[in-house]
Scaffold this motif. Structure first.
Motif, mmCIF file in Angstrom:
data_model
loop_
_atom_site.group_PDB
_atom_site.id
_atom_site.type_symbol
_atom_site.label_atom_id
_atom_site.label_comp_id
_atom_site.label_asym_id
_atom_site.label_seq_id
_atom_site.Cartn_x
_atom_site.Cartn_y
_atom_site.Cartn_z
ATOM 1 N N VAL A 192 0.828 -1.213 0.000
ATOM 2 C CA VAL A 192 0.000 0.000 0.000
ATOM 3 C C VAL A 192 0.864 1.266 0.000
ATOM 4 N N PHE B 36 1.041 0.773 -5.773
ATOM 5 C CA PHE B 36 -0.351 0.622 -5.340
ATOM 6 C C PHE B 36 -1.159 1.802 -5.870
ATOM 7 N N LEU C 270 -5.326 -6.956 1.481
ATOM 8 C CA LEU C 270 -5.247 -6.146 0.270
ATOM 9 C C LEU C 270 -6.638 -5.748 -0.207
#
Length: 512
Positions: free
Chosen positions: A265, A270, A291
């Motif tokens: 992240v 991401f 996720l």
């Protein structure tokens, strides 16, 4: 000679098998001439036969190469039934070239080796009693281990020339149109078997479910098939996905999974339209769950997921959090059923998945990859093949192939039992450290110093300590001590190819 990861490779084997030593993870842009199978033209209207023995007698001769796939995993009935007939017919000096070897095959392979039926093996991996047997010198010639993408490359190049492929399928019609999505033993994608069906000189399908002609959708087509053998039962569906979909409650695994998610992240990758590959098993499935929530919270969707597929991944597809799944293998019934019902879950063969000598493989488009390790060393080299005792107990699988992603994360505990996972030098180099970007343990992370961009992006994550990998290695050693050096003989029992066909390491016979 020593290759670029400082592994000593026997010169005699380099010459015998015409190898080059591993140099780099960069594949380049070679021009490749591929091979084609022999074709016995058939104008008949029925290829169904009732006897495995008759087909084996007709097709298999001394010195040939025969292949199987491992999509049934430990639910496979086909391999042992075929090999029983091969051994009993007294056939000798075969090369066994399956996509991988599972535990249910071990006893039969050992019997075939002792009988002189099998003298060479090439595979993605082996475990259990067979791994121990080979590690102690039980096979005449070294096993050649190849990744899934490299196996596809080797078949297309002719380095593996399959004379007869025996492919178990949960359904087929009288001429050989077959898929993995209908029947009592469904396993979904036929991704690895598709290579054998396309390139083997003779293709034999074995099934317990003869469908009306024409059987569609057809993953394997009648244009590729020579025989269809009707058997009583092709496999045990309850053992196909056993263990693969385990949701972990282990605090250590959950901590690792949470940290992997934090790394993803907070990485530059991401973002909307990113792509990823995870594996099966407890920690990897937990990563998928973390996720998922991060994608929802950040209003981010993935363009595609790749590789061996599980139901948690297909759930993301169903929710609209992934736009496509590119599916080379399914690890559970839920994923197999999803491929049958959702057109956005695309079956792909091993070449499309990961052949480095392609006009474009799917692994080349990966942003984020989460992989595991038996060992990782202070140079970030990864071992997924041999245990701390030097015995073969794993598989390359798609490890080398997927590690070419933009962000490759290795998730592993600091120690397993009384065995360190992070070591000064791995027992066997399978995936080179140049492919690895971040190591995640339950104590913190280590970032490959070659990735200073990631050092900058990840060095101040809340609650995630960042270490030099040497410090994690010392921490592991402090917990379990320094093991005695392993003792090997001079005999080589296995060769480890890198995905381009160069030689990255050799495994030697374990001293009794």
């Amino acid at each position: 000679m020593k290759n670029s990861v400082n592994r000593e490779i026997p010169d005699d084997l380099m010459k015998k098998y015409d190898y080059e030593g591993f140099k780099t993870t960069e594949i380049g842009n070679p021009e490749i001439q591929r091979v084609a199978p022999k074709v016995h033209v058939s104008t008949g209207d029925n290829k169904v036969v009732d006897s495995i023995k008759d087909v084996v007698k007709e097709t298999v001769k001394d010195g040939m190469t025969i292949s199987f796939h491992h999509h049934f995993r430990n639910g496979d009935f086909v391999f042992n039934e075929v090999m029983r007939e091969v051994i009993d017919l007294g056939i000798k000096d075969l090369t066994l070239a399956p996509s991988s070897l599972t535990g249910v095959m071990n006893d039969m392979v050992i019997e075939a080796i002792k009988a002189g039926t099998i003298t060479n093996i090439t595979s993605s991996g082996m475990r259990g009693s067979l791994g121990g047997f080979v590690s102690h010198g039980g096979l005449k010639n070294p096993v050649i281990f190849r990744s899934h993408g490299n196996r596809a490359r080797a078949i297309e190049h002719g380095d593996i020339k399959i004379d007869v492929a025996f492919l178990g399928v949960p359904n087929a019609d009288k001429l050989g149109n077959a898929n993995g999505m209908e029947g009592d033993a469904v396993f979904g994608s036929l991704g690895y078997a598709l290579m054998d069906a396309q390139y083997a000189d003779k293709v034999v399908l074995l099934t317990d479910n003869i469908k009306s002609y024409p059987n569609t959708p057809a993953s394997i087509k009648q244009t590729q098939v020579d025989y269809v053998v009707k058997v009583d039962k092709v496999g045990d569906p309850d053992k196909i996905g056993s263990g693969a979909t385990r949701f972990t409650k282990d605090p250590k695994e959950l901590k690792i999974a949470s940290t992997v998610n934090d790394v993803i992240v907070n990485s530059p990758y991401f973002k909307d339209g990113f792509s990823f590959q995870t594996g099966s098993g407890g920690a990897a499935l937990a990563v998928t769950r973390y996720l998922r929530q991060a994608m929802i919270d950040n209003k981010i969707k993935a363009s595609f997921a790749l590789g061996g597929i599980t139901k948690p991944t297909t759930d993301l597809l169903k929710e609209g959090l992934i736009d496509r799944i590119m599916d080379v293998q399914d690890f559970d019934k839920g994923a197999a059923e999803s491929m049958h019902t959702n057109p956005k879950q695309q079956e792909i063969d091993a070449s499309w998945y990961a052949d480095p000598d392609n006009k474009g493989a799917m692994v080349d488009q990966l942003d984020v990859v989460i992989l595991s390790a038996l060992e990782i060393d202070t140079k970030f080299n990864v071992n997924v093949m041999s245990g701390s005792d030097g015995v073969i107990r794993g598989a390359i699988g798609g490890h080398q192939d997927a590690a070419t992603g933009k962000l490759t994360i290795i998730s592993a505990p600091l120690v397993r039992g009384r065995i360190a996972t992070i070591v000064p030098d791995v027992t066997t180099v399978v995936t080179p450290g140049d492919s690895v970007d971040v190591l995640v343990t339950e104590y913190g992370i280590a970032i490959n110093p070659k990735r200073q961009d990631l050092v900058k992006a990840l060095s101040s994550l809340p609650g995630v300590p960042v270490y030099h990998i040497e410090d994690l290695q010392k921490m592991a050693e402090a917990k379990v001590g320094k093991p005695k050096p392993l003792e090997f003989t001079d005999r080589t029992v296995a060769l480890i190819e890198y995905r381009d066909g160069s030689l990255i390491d050799a495994i030697r016979e374990v001293k009794d």
